[in-house]
Every structure is written in C-alpha cells, then in structure tokens.
Design a protein around this motif. Structure first.
Motif, mmCIF file in Angstrom:
data_model
loop_
_atom_site.group_PDB
_atom_site.id
_atom_site.type_symbol
_atom_site.label_atom_id
_atom_site.label_comp_id
_atom_site.label_asym_id
_atom_site.label_seq_id
_atom_site.Cartn_x
_atom_site.Cartn_y
_atom_site.Cartn_z
ATOM 1 N N LEU A 171 0.873 -1.169 -0.129
ATOM 2 C CA LEU A 171 -0.124 0.166 -0.047
ATOM 3 C C LEU A 171 0.831 1.120 -0.137
ATOM 4 O O LEU A 171 0.474 2.295 -0.833
ATOM 5 N N ASP A 172 1.768 1.357 0.997
ATOM 6 C CA ASP A 172 2.757 2.591 1.011
ATOM 7 C C ASP A 172 3.779 2.779 -0.110
ATOM 8 O O ASP A 172 4.070 3.811 -0.307
ATOM 9 N N THR A 173 4.073 1.747 -0.852
ATOM 10 C CA THR A 173 4.890 2.247 -2.164
ATOM 11 C C THR A 173 4.122 2.207 -3.321
ATOM 12 O O THR A 173 4.755 2.449 -4.483
ATOM 13 N N ALA A 174 2.763 1.978 -3.247
ATOM 14 C CA ALA A 174 1.872 1.958 -4.591
ATOM 15 C C ALA A 174 2.320 3.461 -4.997
ATOM 16 O O ALA A 174 2.247 4.329 -4.043
ATOM 17 N N LEU A 178 -7.270 4.468 -0.793
ATOM 18 C CA LEU A 178 -8.243 4.873 0.370
ATOM 19 C C LEU A 178 -8.998 3.541 0.557
ATOM 20 O O LEU A 178 -9.598 2.844 -0.384
ATOM 21 N N ILE A 179 -9.237 3.182 1.935
ATOM 22 C CA ILE A 179 -9.922 1.942 2.263
ATOM 23 C C ILE A 179 -10.885 2.159 3.429
ATOM 24 O O ILE A 179 -10.876 2.785 4.486
ATOM 25 N N ALA A 180 -12.276 2.255 2.894
ATOM 26 C CA ALA A 180 -13.352 2.321 3.716
ATOM 27 C C ALA A 180 -13.691 1.141 4.585
ATOM 28 O O ALA A 180 -13.941 0.162 4.310
ATOM 29 N N HIS A 181 -13.730 1.366 5.881
ATOM 30 C CA HIS A 181 -13.923 0.279 6.683
ATOM 31 C C HIS A 181 -15.336 -0.113 7.418
ATOM 32 O O HIS A 181 -15.517 -0.797 8.218
ATOM 33 N N ASP A 182 -16.273 0.975 6.904
ATOM 34 C CA ASP A 182 -17.662 1.012 7.020
ATOM 35 C C ASP A 182 -18.422 1.441 5.795
ATOM 36 O O ASP A 182 -17.851 2.017 5.244
ATOM 37 N N SER A 183 -19.671 0.815 6.019
ATOM 38 C CA SER A 183 -20.519 1.423 4.524
ATOM 39 C C SER A 183 -20.966 2.762 4.517
ATOM 40 O O SER A 183 -21.166 3.261 3.212
ATOM 41 N N CYS A 231 -18.440 5.119 5.035
ATOM 42 C CA CYS A 231 -17.464 5.726 4.596
ATOM 43 C C CYS A 231 -17.131 6.789 6.050
ATOM 44 O O CYS A 231 -16.310 8.001 5.703
ATOM 45 N N ARG A 232 -17.482 6.524 7.205
ATOM 46 C CA ARG A 232 -16.895 7.121 8.223
ATOM 47 C C ARG A 232 -15.698 6.876 8.728
ATOM 48 O O ARG A 232 -15.014 7.578 9.691
ATOM 49 N N ASN A 233 -15.151 5.566 8.670
ATOM 50 C CA ASN A 233 -13.962 5.196 8.956
ATOM 51 C C ASN A 233 -12.975 4.793 8.063
ATOM 52 O O ASN A 233 -13.209 3.594 7.094
ATOM 53 N N VAL A 234 -12.080 5.622 7.280
ATOM 54 C CA VAL A 234 -11.463 5.648 6.122
ATOM 55 C C VAL A 234 -10.045 5.705 6.556
ATOM 56 O O VAL A 234 -9.655 6.849 7.097
ATOM 57 N N SER A 235 -9.319 4.869 5.890
ATOM 58 C CA SER A 235 -7.848 4.820 6.291
ATOM 59 C C SER A 235 -7.200 5.050 4.659
ATOM 60 O O SER A 235 -7.875 4.526 3.993
ATOM 61 N N GLY A 236 -5.636 5.374 4.823
ATOM 62 C CA GLY A 236 -5.206 5.388 3.403
ATOM 63 C C GLY A 236 -3.852 5.238 3.591
ATOM 64 O O GLY A 236 -3.172 4.977 4.472
ATOM 65 N N ASN A 237 -3.314 5.016 2.263
ATOM 66 C CA ASN A 237 -1.624 4.635 2.316
ATOM 67 C C ASN A 237 -0.886 5.971 2.380
ATOM 68 O O ASN A 237 -1.467 6.962 2.820
ATOM 69 N N LYS A 238 0.288 5.767 2.160
ATOM 70 C CA LYS A 238 1.072 6.685 2.538
ATOM 71 C C LYS A 238 0.830 8.187 1.708
ATOM 72 O O LYS A 238 0.763 9.518 2.242
ATOM 73 N N PHE A 239 0.670 7.925 0.569
ATOM 74 C CA PHE A 239 0.135 8.998 -0.309
ATOM 75 C C PHE A 239 -1.183 9.734 0.134
ATOM 76 O O PHE A 239 -1.179 11.083 -0.119
ATOM 77 N N ALA A 240 -1.991 9.095 0.427
ATOM 78 C CA ALA A 240 -3.288 9.656 0.625
ATOM 79 C C ALA A 240 -3.222 10.602 2.126
ATOM 80 O O ALA A 240 -3.665 11.549 2.225
ATOM 81 N N ASP A 298 -1.550 6.983 11.708
ATOM 82 C CA ASP A 298 -2.371 6.392 12.520
ATOM 83 C C ASP A 298 -3.607 7.057 12.982
ATOM 84 O O ASP A 298 -4.592 6.860 13.598
ATOM 85 N N GLU A 299 -4.021 7.972 12.171
ATOM 86 C CA GLU A 299 -5.286 8.866 11.984
ATOM 87 C C GLU A 299 -6.028 8.331 10.947
ATOM 88 O O GLU A 299 -5.660 8.285 9.919
ATOM 89 N N PRO A 300 -7.300 8.388 11.072
ATOM 90 C CA PRO A 300 -8.218 8.222 10.090
ATOM 91 C C PRO A 300 -8.383 9.537 9.232
ATOM 92 O O PRO A 300 -8.113 10.456 9.358
ATOM 93 N N VAL A 301 -8.734 9.054 7.737
ATOM 94 C CA VAL A 301 -8.631 10.076 6.906
ATOM 95 C C VAL A 301 -9.882 10.829 6.996
ATOM 96 O O VAL A 301 -10.885 10.169 7.394
ATOM 97 N N PRO A 302 -10.047 12.291 6.702
ATOM 98 C CA PRO A 302 -11.268 13.147 6.964
ATOM 99 C C PRO A 302 -12.401 12.264 6.430
ATOM 100 O O PRO A 302 -12.390 11.862 5.386
#
Length: 74
Positions: free
Chosen positions: A12-15, A20-25, A27-36, A45-49
């Motif tokens: 993920l981090d070298t792509a 962005l990955i949504a962990h719920d339907s 999209c309130r809990n979204v995480s991302g790779n280094k570029f995001a 370690d913070e969720p994406v806004p």
C-alpha cells in the motif's frame, strides 16, 4: 504485526497512487496509504477525514475491480 499485514502495508505504502480503504459502509472510518496521508495531511495512525460522495467524485473509486459512479457510492 503479522508478516502478511506488514507485506500488505508495504505494498500500500509503495504504490505510486492514493489508496483509500473504507472500513464501514458510510465511509466514516477511512484509512489510506502513505500518499493519501500526505494529500489529506494526516498521520498514518489517524483516519482520513470524512468524505461525501460529492467530495469523492474527483477520485476514481473501484469496488471489486469495477469503477463506481458518484451516485453509486455509499
């Protein structure tokens, strides 16, 4: 961290694009790779806004390899 999780995180981090990955339907809990994290000015370690379908319309989103239209997003 398990070895599989570490390998997945490295991929993920070298792509060379934002992932962005949504962990719920809703999209309130979204995480991302280094570029995001760099784009949205967050730490890894913070969720994406929170996003709305309108905000995400400028991104190309895929579900099961098929691009989603803004009106198809949760």
């Amino acid at each position: 961290m398990r070895i599989e999780a570490a390998i997945f995180q490295t991929v993920l981090d070298t792509a060379p694009f934002i992932i962005l990955i949504a962990h719920d339907s809703e999209c309130r809990n979204v995480s991302g790779n280094k570029f995001a994290c760099e784009l949205f000015n967050t730490r890894s370690d913070e969720p994406v806004p929170f996003f709305s379908a309108h905000t995400l319309a400028s991104f190309r989103l895929l579900k099961n390899g098929v691009e989603l239209r803004p009106e198809d997003m949760p």
